[in-house]
Scaffold this active site. Structure first.
Site, PDB file in Angstrom:
ATOM      1  N   ARG A  71      -6.107  32.032 -34.317  1.00  0.00           N
ATOM      2  CA  ARG A  71      -4.715  31.587 -34.105  1.00  0.00           C
ATOM      3  C   ARG A  71      -3.799  32.793 -34.342  1.00  0.00           C
ATOM      4  NH1 ARG A  71      -3.566  27.284 -38.368  1.00  0.00           N
ATOM      5  NH2 ARG A  71      -5.004  26.097 -37.064  1.00  0.00           N
ATOM      6  N   HIS A 103      -7.515  31.717 -39.935  1.00  0.00           N
ATOM      7  CA  HIS A 103      -7.485  31.559 -38.471  1.00  0.00           C
ATOM      8  C   HIS A 103      -6.936  32.839 -37.824  1.00  0.00           C
ATOM      9  CE1 HIS A 103      -8.522  27.322 -37.808  1.00  0.00           C
ATOM     10  NE2 HIS A 103      -7.773  26.993 -38.846  1.00  0.00           N
ATOM     11  N   ASP A 107     -11.574  24.924 -36.730  1.00  0.00           N
ATOM     12  CA  ASP A 107     -11.326  23.497 -36.965  1.00  0.00           C
ATOM     13  C   ASP A 107     -12.203  22.736 -35.973  1.00  0.00           C
ATOM     14  OD1 ASP A 107      -9.309  24.279 -38.694  1.00  0.00           O
ATOM     15  OD2 ASP A 107      -7.704  23.913 -37.250  1.00  0.00           O
ATOM     16  N   GLU A 138      -9.209  19.675 -46.114  1.00  0.00           N
ATOM     17  CA  GLU A 138      -9.326  19.357 -44.677  1.00  0.00           C
ATOM     18  C   GLU A 138     -10.807  19.377 -44.281  1.00  0.00           C
ATOM     19  OE1 GLU A 138      -7.118  22.508 -42.797  1.00  0.00           O
ATOM     20  OE2 GLU A 138      -5.180  21.677 -43.402  1.00  0.00           O
ATOM     21  N   HIS A 181     -11.787  21.945 -41.406  1.00  0.00           N
ATOM     22  CA  HIS A 181     -11.507  23.390 -41.443  1.00  0.00           C
ATOM     23  C   HIS A 181     -12.598  24.154 -42.197  1.00  0.00           C
ATOM     24  CE1 HIS A 181      -8.840  27.050 -41.905  1.00  0.00           C
ATOM     25  NE2 HIS A 181      -9.782  27.247 -42.817  1.00  0.00           N
TER      26      HIS A 181
END
Ligand SMILES: [Zn+2]
Length: 217
Positions: free
Chosen positions: A99, A128, A135, A193, A196
């Site tokens: 990301r 990321h 994810d 999470e 993740h």
């Protein structure tokens, strides 16, 4: 204000704006980034890149295309996870990989204070951003349908925690199956999470701010 004072104020404003708009400086040394597109290594891995659609917690697209990248070693490890899960009737569905840092900043600014545990602080950068976090969830190989997990992806509630107990037994079993398959190849879960995972070598790669369209694979 005196002209010199105006100039001084302007320089300060530009400097702080510049600092806020770029990734944090890092000392290194780092490995040379080598992002690869996950589906080019294994076309049986499914994609559901919500950030390329309006179906995400922001309600708007932040990626120009539905693609997912990781550093090569992490991507190769992910392929091995997918192969091991196939024997048990499941495949991987990836929501997000690398990301750009600028997107992490957008997430941070859009998230209320009490939910900041679910997003990375751009002053530190995200795993990321290093191309070493993914994810993902599972889908059933027979039906092609994603499995039911204890929470939705990106659901900012206690149900998302890897140790959340009050979920249907099958959802917990599949969450834990994903965790053990990922752990076997060097990925560790981010506990708040279940979706993740960080690859073990994430510290070796720098924070990156390259758009998808500029990644050469
Ligand atoms: Zn993530």
């Amino acid at each position: 204000m005196r002209p010199s004072r105006v100039l001084f104020t302007l320089v300060l404003a530009l400097a702080s704006a510049g600092f806020a708009q770029g990734p944090p400086p890092e000392a290194g040394p780092f490995r040379k980034p080598d992002l690869v597109e996950i589906v080019k290594l294994d076309a049986t891995i499914k994609l559901d890149v919500r950030y390329a659609t309006k179906n995400n917690f922001l309600g708007k697209a932040v990626y120009s295309s539905a693609r997912a990248f990781l550093q090569r070693q992490a991507a190769q490890a992910l392929v091995r996870v997918n192969q091991s899960l196939r024997k048990q009737g499941f495949g991987l569905v990836v929501f997000d990989g690398y990301r750009p840092w600028s997107v992490t900043k957008v997430f941070w600014e859009a998230t209320p204070e009490d939910k900041k545990i679910f997003v990375a602080d751009p002053s530190k950068g995200s795993r990321h951003n290093r191309g070493c976090a993914v994810d993902l969830s599972l889908f059933d190989l027979k039906t092609g349908v994603p499995v039911r997990m204890p929470s939705e992806y990106d659901e900012m509630t206690e149900r998302a925690h890897i140790n959340y107990e009050c979920a249907p037994p099958e959802a917990k079993r599949l969450r834990d199956l994903l965790r053990s398959a990922m752990a076997a190849e060097g990925f560790s879960v981010y506990e708040p999470e279940w979706w993740h995972y960080d690859y073990q070598d994430w510290k070796d790669y720098p924070i990156m701010n390259v758009k998808f369209s500029r990644i050469r694979v």
